[in-house]
Design an enzyme around this catalytic site. Structure first.
Site, PDB file in Angstrom:
ATOM      1  CG  ASP A 175    -115.094 112.536  86.159  1.00 15.33           C
ATOM      2  OD1 ASP A 175    -114.323 113.487  86.334  1.00 15.33           O
ATOM      3  OD2 ASP A 175    -115.413 112.112  85.030  1.00 15.33           O
ATOM      4  CG  LEU A 212    -111.074 114.225  88.623  1.00  9.75           C
ATOM      5  CD1 LEU A 212    -110.334 114.522  87.354  1.00  9.75           C
ATOM      6  CD2 LEU A 212    -110.206 114.586  89.826  1.00  9.75           C
ATOM      7  CG  ASP A 213    -111.457 121.080  84.878  1.00 10.91           C
ATOM      8  OD1 ASP A 213    -112.436 121.132  84.127  1.00 10.91           O
ATOM      9  OD2 ASP A 213    -110.359 121.602  84.612  1.00 10.91           O
TER      10      ASP A 213
END
Ligand code: AHG
Ligand code: MN
Ligand code: MN
Length: 327
Positions: free
Chosen positions: A76, A120-121
């Protein structure tokens, strides 16, 4: 011998596609093209890191929390750095809203665009080799470049996006985006280091048979959501839930389906964030002939009042979303 038999055409590269469609951008076309290129470049770097996860020390938690109270994963943070650096260097963006930062980041004050990003998913899927993504929204700033950034530059409705899209780091890496003239999908060719147009003018099927929801939360859903889920089962729909919004959305975009993250007893506004998750996907969905709703209203019409605001989210095939709204 026919030329195409010895050398298959490789198709249109993203750069060329952006250039040849510049006239579709409402404002200074070169700037928006540069922004898209910056995002594409950062995504290639992130893609490289994602592909090496497990070999280099980027798996696992940072030991810190982000604004939403989620555990930050190393990836992330790394993705956030890659995207913010690329946008900072590009100079077209004046501000960056990110899931990973409490307030927006000042970039080039002379830039004309505001970017919102979920770098960042699907973080919970990083360590287990399941598809993850990046989501981005691009807005035109309202105040004149060179002046202080105003709240009205930052808190814009989704309907004011000038471009939006996502990158899916999946079995192949794809970049899908819209500038308000339909949706196009590009697949990354790693040996050439380029995205190529693979899914021109994407259309989402009007009807679908896939429903995507975290049914583990069933008990905290409202009765109407439960009724809708019963309906999906009565109709014999297929349940598919990856737990990476981008990946679930992309599958339903191609195959037809609905993604649901409703309000729950614990989170009355659901979990997903309006500004850097829902708006971009809502724009893409609508541009592909689909629909996005918070259960009652069009997602793109919601006036944001804070950066990390959440909203219930129903997105996908038009008829399925309309049917869910009736419940
Ligand atoms: P992020 O990794 O950016 O925090 O987003 C996670 C989101 C989304 O990708 C996914 O659809 C959803 O969280 C899954 O939530 P549940 O685990 O509650 O189903
Ligand atoms: Mn996310
Ligand atoms: Mn995220």
């Amino acid at each position: 011998m026919e030329e195409s038999r010895i050398a298959q055409p490789i198709g249109t590269a993203l750069d060329r596609f952006i250039k040849s469609n510049q006239d579709q951008f409402a404002f200074a076309s070169g700037e928006l093209s540069q922004l898209l290129r910056d995002i594409a470049l950062a995504s290639k770097v992130v893609n490289r890191e994602v592909n090496k996860a497990g070999l280099i020390d980027i798996m696992g938690a940072m030991g810190s929390m982000n604004m939403g109270g989620d555990q930050q994963q190393k990836l992330d943070v790394l993705a956030n750095i890659r995207f913010s650096r690329a946008l900072m260097k590009g100079g077209e963006a004046c501000a960056l809203i990110s899931e990973e930062s409490e307030s927006y980041l000042d970039l080039n004050n002379h830039g004309s665009y505001v970017i919102a990003i979920d770098p960042l998913d699907g973080s919970s899927n990083i360590d287990v080799n399941v598809s993850i993504g990046t989501i981005f929204s691009i807005y035109r700033r309202k105040s004149p470049p060179g002046t202080p950034i105003q709240q009205q530059d930052i808190l814009q409705k989704g309907s004011e996006q000038v471009a939006a899209g996502y990158i899916l780091y999946g079995s192949s890496t794809m970049l899908v985006y819209t500038t308000g003239y339909g949706v196009n999908g590009f697949t990354y060719e790693p040996t050439l280091g380029e995205y190529f147009l693979s899914h021109p003018n994407l259309r989402q099927p009007i009807n679908g048979k896939i429903f995507s929801v975290n049914e583990g939360s069933y008990k905290s859903f409202s009765q109407s959501v439960r009724n809708y889920l019963h309906h999906c089962k009565d109709e014999g729909y297929t349940g598919r839930y990856i737990g990476s919004l981008v990946a679930d959305f992309h599958r339903n975009l191609l195959k037809g389906g609905i993604y649901i993250y409703p309000s729950t007893a614990k989170d009355p506004n659901g979990k997903l964030r309006l500004m850097y998750e829902c708006n971009a996907l809502a724009f893409v969905a609508e541009q592909a002939g689909g629909k996005a709703s918070d259960g009652k209203n069009r997602v793109l019409d919601i006036q944001p009042t804070s950066l990390h605001q959440r909203t219930p989210f129903y997105v996908g095939s038009r008829n399925m979303v309309e049917e869910a709204e009736k419940f």
